[in-house]
Design an enzyme around this catalytic site. Structure first.
Site, PDB file in Angstrom:
ATOM      1  N   TYR A 155       0.836  -1.201   0.000  1.00  0.00           N
ATOM      2  CA  TYR A 155       0.000   0.000   0.000  1.00  0.00           C
ATOM      3  C   TYR A 155       0.874   1.255   0.000  1.00  0.00           C
ATOM      4  CZ  TYR A 155      -2.612   3.949   1.644  1.00  0.00           C
ATOM      5  OH  TYR A 155      -3.111   5.220   1.744  1.00  0.00           O
ATOM      6  N   THR A 172       0.335  11.762   4.165  1.00  0.00           N
ATOM      7  CA  THR A 172       0.306  10.337   3.852  1.00  0.00           C
ATOM      8  C   THR A 172      -0.709   9.695   4.788  1.00  0.00           C
ATOM      9  OG1 THR A 172       2.252  10.202   5.292  1.00  0.00           O
ATOM     10  CG2 THR A 172       2.650  10.025   2.938  1.00  0.00           C
ATOM     11  N   SER A 212      -2.836  14.349   6.848  1.00  0.00           N
ATOM     12  CA  SER A 212      -3.713  13.780   5.828  1.00  0.00           C
ATOM     13  C   SER A 212      -5.163  13.724   6.303  1.00  0.00           C
ATOM     14  CB  SER A 212      -3.242  12.362   5.492  1.00  0.00           C
ATOM     15  OG  SER A 212      -4.178  11.698   4.669  1.00  0.00           O
ATOM     16  N   TYR A 215      -9.614  17.001   0.893  1.00  0.00           N
ATOM     17  CA  TYR A 215     -10.291  16.555  -0.330  1.00  0.00           C
ATOM     18  C   TYR A 215     -11.696  17.150  -0.334  1.00  0.00           C
ATOM     19  CZ  TYR A 215      -6.741  12.899  -1.054  1.00  0.00           C
ATOM     20  OH  TYR A 215      -5.578  12.211  -1.277  1.00  0.00           O
ATOM     21  N   THR A 248      -6.060  19.061  -2.282  1.00  0.00           N
ATOM     22  CA  THR A 248      -5.473  18.060  -3.183  1.00  0.00           C
ATOM     23  C   THR A 248      -6.386  17.886  -4.386  1.00  0.00           C
ATOM     24  OG1 THR A 248      -4.357  16.988  -1.346  1.00  0.00           O
ATOM     25  CG2 THR A 248      -4.677  15.673  -3.320  1.00  0.00           C
ATOM     26  N   LYS A 260      -2.326  21.351  -4.092  1.00  0.00           N
ATOM     27  CA  LYS A 260      -1.386  20.239  -4.245  1.00  0.00           C
ATOM     28  C   LYS A 260      -1.802  19.384  -5.437  1.00  0.00           C
ATOM     29  CE  LYS A 260       0.205  16.120  -1.684  1.00  0.00           C
ATOM     30  NZ  LYS A 260      -0.369  15.054  -2.506  1.00  0.00           N
ATOM     31  N   HIS A 294       1.343  13.028  -6.659  1.00  0.00           N
ATOM     32  CA  HIS A 294       0.769  12.102  -5.671  1.00  0.00           C
ATOM     33  C   HIS A 294       1.674  10.883  -5.486  1.00  0.00           C
ATOM     34  CE1 HIS A 294      -3.212  12.185  -3.595  1.00  0.00           C
ATOM     35  NE2 HIS A 294      -2.851  10.966  -3.251  1.00  0.00           N
ATOM     36  N   ILE A 341      12.175  12.744  -2.972  1.00  0.00           N
ATOM     37  CA  ILE A 341      13.260  13.264  -2.124  1.00  0.00           C
ATOM     38  C   ILE A 341      13.788  12.130  -1.248  1.00  0.00           C
ATOM     39  CG2 ILE A 341      13.807  14.827  -0.196  1.00  0.00           C
ATOM     40  CD1 ILE A 341      13.368  16.431  -2.661  1.00  0.00           C
ATOM     41  N   ARG A 342      15.073  11.811  -1.404  1.00  0.00           N
ATOM     42  CA  ARG A 342      15.674  10.734  -0.609  1.00  0.00           C
ATOM     43  C   ARG A 342      16.995  11.132   0.040  1.00  0.00           C
ATOM     44  NH1 ARG A 342      11.283   9.518  -1.376  1.00  0.00           N
ATOM     45  NH2 ARG A 342      10.372   7.607  -2.245  1.00  0.00           N
ATOM     46  N   ARG A 346       6.728   8.845   1.731  1.00  0.00           N
ATOM     47  CA  ARG A 346       7.092   7.477   2.117  1.00  0.00           C
ATOM     48  C   ARG A 346       8.213   7.424   3.159  1.00  0.00           C
ATOM     49  NH1 ARG A 346       6.115   7.137  -3.571  1.00  0.00           N
ATOM     50  NH2 ARG A 346       4.274   5.864  -4.055  1.00  0.00           N
TER      51      ARG A 346
END
Length: 371
Positions: free
Chosen positions: A39, A93, A121, A145, A171, A242, A266, A300-301, A321
């Site tokens: 997911y 998220t 969220s 939303y 969003t 967004k 997204h 972005i990591r 994430r």
């Protein structure tokens, strides 16, 4: 000093190996259930856009300046007039309780401790009230939303405004939910002990098939630019849109009086085949011309990814994430570690590129490779 990385029972200490964000990713993949991992990891269709969000950063090269006295560096910046410790916040998220029992309350405490922005969220497994109680001094925006039943959206707007949320993040890229193949294969649904807390009791009269914790077909696909005016009539909070990926929509956002844009696809979970967000950023920044703030999420990591995005005109970036991976690792402490690693890497990248503060980061730092 314990150099073996083991505690006295001889059990390997995970802390020793958490050097970068992908370490948290590997930990989360190993420790979350398959359905939960799938997911969070899901992209739409063939996941081309999800994967390109990461690959696009590797195509961008930096042009470092040297001999610039970087003995003192300052990573602070502002978003919507509020100072944050560095230009990285938490993107909205869903379902944090799937990763850690305290869920969004842990995320809120971590972002409060690090002094940055947390976009809560709509699909939280803790209520907005619980999140505020957990971190009363945190700087928070709320992701919104629009539902077919407009009263549902209206009520949540009034709730978060009363609770001290500082902006609404509308969003706009989900008139319908993207096709995430593994979620369909896994028949993903929230376990019985969890629910979308902000809508507790709201949708109960609409029994029927569920989609991501609420009844299917509740999102309003008729949403249009006129709904920005409707939202402005409900609230005095700044409105940030967004899900913008083109200069045409960026111009319309400015014309409709919003206060910010988050360049977002997204996380590659909606339209597959759209641009990586970092690739879409420049045309939007060039169109907006400083009239409103432009932010970015997706891919972005590392700290140098943050540097590249800021150099191309993002006022701040948001991570999705990686925050969940931090939660899965160690709750609040894990999210703090993820943010701290990014902050340290960003500070180092800044210094190595010859920038003493965020104001010195500009497009002259960027060289697009000829790949």
């Amino acid at each position: 000093m314990n150099i073996t990385g083991c505690n006295k029972e001889g059990v390997r200490c995970a802390e020793m190996s958490m050097v970068c964000l992908t370490d948290f990713e590997e930990y989360a993949k190993e420790h979350l259930s398959k359905a939960t991992w799938d997911y969070y990891a899901a992209g739409a269709d063939e996941c081309c856009t999800r994967d390109d969000n990461l690959l696009a950063y590797k195509r961008i090269r930096l042009r470092p300046r040297i001999l610039r006295d970087v003995s003192i560096s300052d990573t602070r910046t502002t978003v919507q007039g509020t100072e944050i410790s560095f230009p990285v916040g938490i993107a909205p998220t869903a379902f944090h309780c799937l990763a850690w029992h305290e869920g969004e309350m842990a995320t809120a405490r971590a972002t409060e401790a690090v002094n940055t922005c947390y976009i809560t969220s709509t699909y939280s497994t803790c209520s907005v009230e619980e999140i505020v109680a957990a971190a009363p001094n945190g700087y928070r925006w709320f992701q919104l939303y629009v539902y077919r039943n407009r009263k549902v959206s209206e009520q949540i707007v009034h709730r978060v405004e009363a609770l001290g949320y500082k902006a609404l993040v509308l969003t706009v890229d989900v008139p319908y939910t993207g096709k995430r193949r593994n979620d369909i294969r896994n028949q993903f649904k929230l376990p019985p002990h969890l629910k979308v807390k902000n809508f507790d009791g709201v949708f109960e009269e609409n029994a029927g098939p569920e989609e991501y914790g609420i009844p299917a077909n509740t999102l309003d696909p008729s949403i249009s630019w006129k709904d920005v005016y409707w939202l402005q009539s409900l609230t005095r909070l700044p409105i940030i849109i967004k899900g913008i990926l083109t200069k045409e929509d960026a111009e319309l956002a400015v014309e409709h009086g919003v206060q910010g844009i988050i360049v977002s696809n997204h996380g590659g979970r909606q339209l597959d085949g759209g641009p990586a967000t970092i690739d879409a950023l420049s045309e939007i920044v060039d169109t907006v011309q400083g009239r409103i703030e432009v932010y970015l999420d997706g891919g972005i990591r590392t700290g140098s990814d943050v540097l590249k995005a800021v150099a191309l005109g993002a006022k701040c970036v948001f991570i999705g994430r990686p925050a969940v991976w931090g939660l899965a690792y160690k709750g609040e402490e894990g999210v703090r570690e993820v943010l701290q690693i990014l902050n340290d890497e960003f500070r180092l990248s800044m210094a190595l590129a010859g920038c003493r503060n965020v104001a010195e980061i500009n497009r002259n730092l960027i060289q697009f490779s000829k790949l």
